[in-house]
Design an enzyme around this catalytic site. Structure first.
Site, mmCIF file in Angstrom:
data_model
loop_
_atom_site.group_PDB
_atom_site.id
_atom_site.type_symbol
_atom_site.label_atom_id
_atom_site.label_comp_id
_atom_site.label_asym_id
_atom_site.label_seq_id
_atom_site.Cartn_x
_atom_site.Cartn_y
_atom_site.Cartn_z
ATOM 1 N N ASP A 104 51.961 32.453 41.700
ATOM 2 C CA ASP A 104 51.560 33.600 42.421
ATOM 3 C C ASP A 104 52.575 34.531 42.464
ATOM 4 O OD1 ASP A 104 49.578 35.369 43.226
ATOM 5 O OD2 ASP A 104 48.908 33.979 45.012
ATOM 6 N N GLU A 145 50.133 37.562 38.515
ATOM 7 C CA GLU A 145 50.446 38.349 39.212
ATOM 8 C C GLU A 145 49.592 39.920 39.122
ATOM 9 O OE1 GLU A 145 50.320 40.516 36.371
ATOM 10 O OE2 GLU A 145 52.301 41.496 36.665
ATOM 11 N N TRP A 146 48.252 39.447 38.971
ATOM 12 C CA TRP A 146 47.050 40.361 39.240
ATOM 13 C C TRP A 146 47.202 41.323 38.165
ATOM 14 C CZ3 TRP A 146 50.659 40.520 43.957
ATOM 15 C CH2 TRP A 146 50.542 39.376 44.762
ATOM 16 N N GLY A 147 47.738 41.610 37.170
ATOM 17 C CA GLY A 147 47.955 42.372 36.072
ATOM 18 C C GLY A 147 48.914 43.648 36.389
ATOM 19 N N ASP A 178 42.164 40.079 43.066
ATOM 20 C CA ASP A 178 41.264 38.941 43.308
ATOM 21 C C ASP A 178 39.831 39.237 43.287
ATOM 22 O OD1 ASP A 178 43.519 37.847 44.151
ATOM 23 O OD2 ASP A 178 43.252 37.138 45.777
HETATM 24 C C1 GLA Z 1 46.536 35.478 45.838
HETATM 25 C C2 GLA Z 1 45.916 34.754 44.447
HETATM 26 C C3 GLA Z 1 44.645 34.253 44.918
HETATM 27 C C4 GLA Z 1 44.958 33.092 45.650
HETATM 28 C C5 GLA Z 1 45.741 33.430 46.954
HETATM 29 C C6 GLA Z 1 46.434 32.405 47.702
HETATM 30 O O1 GLA Z 1 45.942 36.494 46.336
HETATM 31 O O2 GLA Z 1 45.675 36.153 43.575
HETATM 32 O O3 GLA Z 1 44.031 33.961 43.744
HETATM 33 O O4 GLA Z 1 45.825 32.167 45.157
HETATM 34 O O5 GLA Z 1 46.976 34.407 46.682
HETATM 35 O O6 GLA Z 1 46.987 32.823 48.890
#
Ligand code: GLA
Length: 413
Positions: A177, A210-212, A232
């Protein structure tokens, strides 16, 4: 099949193979340049080739986060692994059982990462062994920062030590993450952990999360095997559509060995209707997305099980060509999504985003199929619908999708 369609399919197969081979070649190059002794080099070479072939198809499994958040313990994980086998998911192709955030508690005096002793009293090695004994694979979560998103110890500064620990426990999959990463550069940070995993000598699927933010599709092939493209997911229709729209244009970056990850599945978590979940699953399969179930497999309804294990729909996701499907047409709430398959057919999703029933049509000509007839199979009704002249149309219920396989009649099995 028309010549242009044939050429397109052949070109896609070629491109997918080249992408996989290119990565293999880069890996091999690294090995040959290594100054290490012969034996060590041979071991590394084995390890590398294991790494490179770990995700030739989108990974499939289960992850604790969407349903359980921080409420994870060894009993839950054991029973989920058992359910994965008993409820038919393992037979359908799901293999990784991944514990997300909150399994970690602390580090010992020597910096070794420690699992929460109250929640995991038998330890991670025993848990991994149990998951392996069921014929499944075991995954964990960590973070490139000082702390995980839930404030547990992260891997920053401990990358090699953690990678060695995971390897000694028998970990097969690491989700990594991006919280608490002030001052870090994403590409470097993920390369660091990838190198640490390789050096630890156990093949581990590396899931970049890393969410893009830093456009990982531009650099993550050869670093990780999947990379999140967005923030997310939530268990609602708006979230599915929002994430879906953000996949448009990313198709060219996915292929054997490395996949765009639009986040884990919410199927069965209760916030959407069965039609919405079927649409969510259809689209994730068409996108060649990793399929990480995020629900309680032990208590899921027959309907949820039916969605998650549909062999025809999963076959589209796992198709050997490895081409990510794309949005072919959009007219208000009516969309057509198309994915070319290895046998020369096309998977087609007719998506109705809105609140009223819509008739959605697609013609063979616009799909560049020049034969006059195609065989159409409805993948959710599990029914061959027969030969169709010039095209196919369906009434799609509100917030739902129809998914068909279109096979030009001149394709020989
Ligand atoms: C981030 C990630 C999620 C999950 C949470 C856990 O938000 O994007 O998929 O792994 O952390 O804390």
């Amino acid at each position: 099949m028309s010549n242009s369609r044939k050429a397109m399919t052949a070109a896609s197969v070629f491109a997918a193979r080249i992408t996989a081979l290119a990565w293999l070649a880069v890996g091999a190059g690294t090995v040959f340049l290594s100054p290490a002794c012969k034996e060590k080099e041979a071991r590394r070479r084995l390890t590398l080739s294991d790494f490179d072939t770990l995700a030739l198809k989108p990974p499939m499994g289960w992850n604790s986060w969407n349903k359980f958040g921080c409420d994870v313990d060894e009993k839950l994980v054991r029973s989920m692994a058992e359910a994965m086998v008993e409820r038919g998911l393992a037979a359908a192709g799901y293999e990784y059982v991944v514990i997300d955030d909150c399994w970690q508690k602390d580090r010992d005096a020597r910096g070794n990462i420690l699992a929460d002793p109250e929640r995991f009293p038998s330890g991670m090695k025993a848990l991994a062994d149990y998951v392996h004994s069921l014929g499944l694979k075991f995954g964990l979560y960590s973070c490139a920062g000082d702390k995980t998103c839930e404030g547990r110890p992260g891997s920053r500064g401990y990358e090699e030590q953690d990678a060695r620990q995971y390897a000694s426990w028998g970990v097969d999959y690491l989700k990594y993450d991006w919280c608490h990463t002030e001052g870090l550069q994403a590409e470097e940070a993920y390369k660091k952990m990838r190198a640490a995993l390789e050096a630890a000598g156990r093949p581990i699927v590396f899931s970049i999360c890393e969410w893009g933010r830093n456009r990982p599709w531009l650099w993550a092939r050869g670093v990780g095997h999947l990379w999140r493209t967005t923030g997310d997911i939530k268990d609602d229709w708006e979230s599915v559509l929002k994430i879906l729209d953000l996949q448009v244009g990313l198709e060219e970056y996915a292929g054997p060995g490395g996949w765009n990850d639009p986040d884990m599945l919410e199927v069965g978590n209760g916030g959407m209707t069965a039609d919405e979940y079927k649409a969510h699953f259809s689209l994730w399969c068409l996108l060649s997305a990793p399929l990480m179930a995020g629900n309680d497999l032990r208590t899921m309804s027959r309907e949820t099980e039916f969605i998650l294990t549909n062999p025809d729909v999963i076959a589209v996701n796992q198709d050997a060509l490895g081409v990510q499907g794309r949005r072919f047409r959009k007219e208000d709430d009516r969309e057509v999504w198309v994915k070319p398959l290895a046998d020369g057919s096309l998977a087609v999703v007719l998506l109705n985003r809105g609140r009223v029933k819509e008739r959605i049509a697609v013609s063979w000509a616009e799909l560049d199929i020049e034969t006059s007839t195609c065989f159409v199979r409805d993948l959710w009704r599990k029914k061959d619908l027969g030969r169709f002249l010039s095209g196919y149309a369906a009434d799609v219920p509100p917030r739902a999708a129809v998914m068909v396989k279109v096979k030009p009649s001149n394709i020989i099995d």
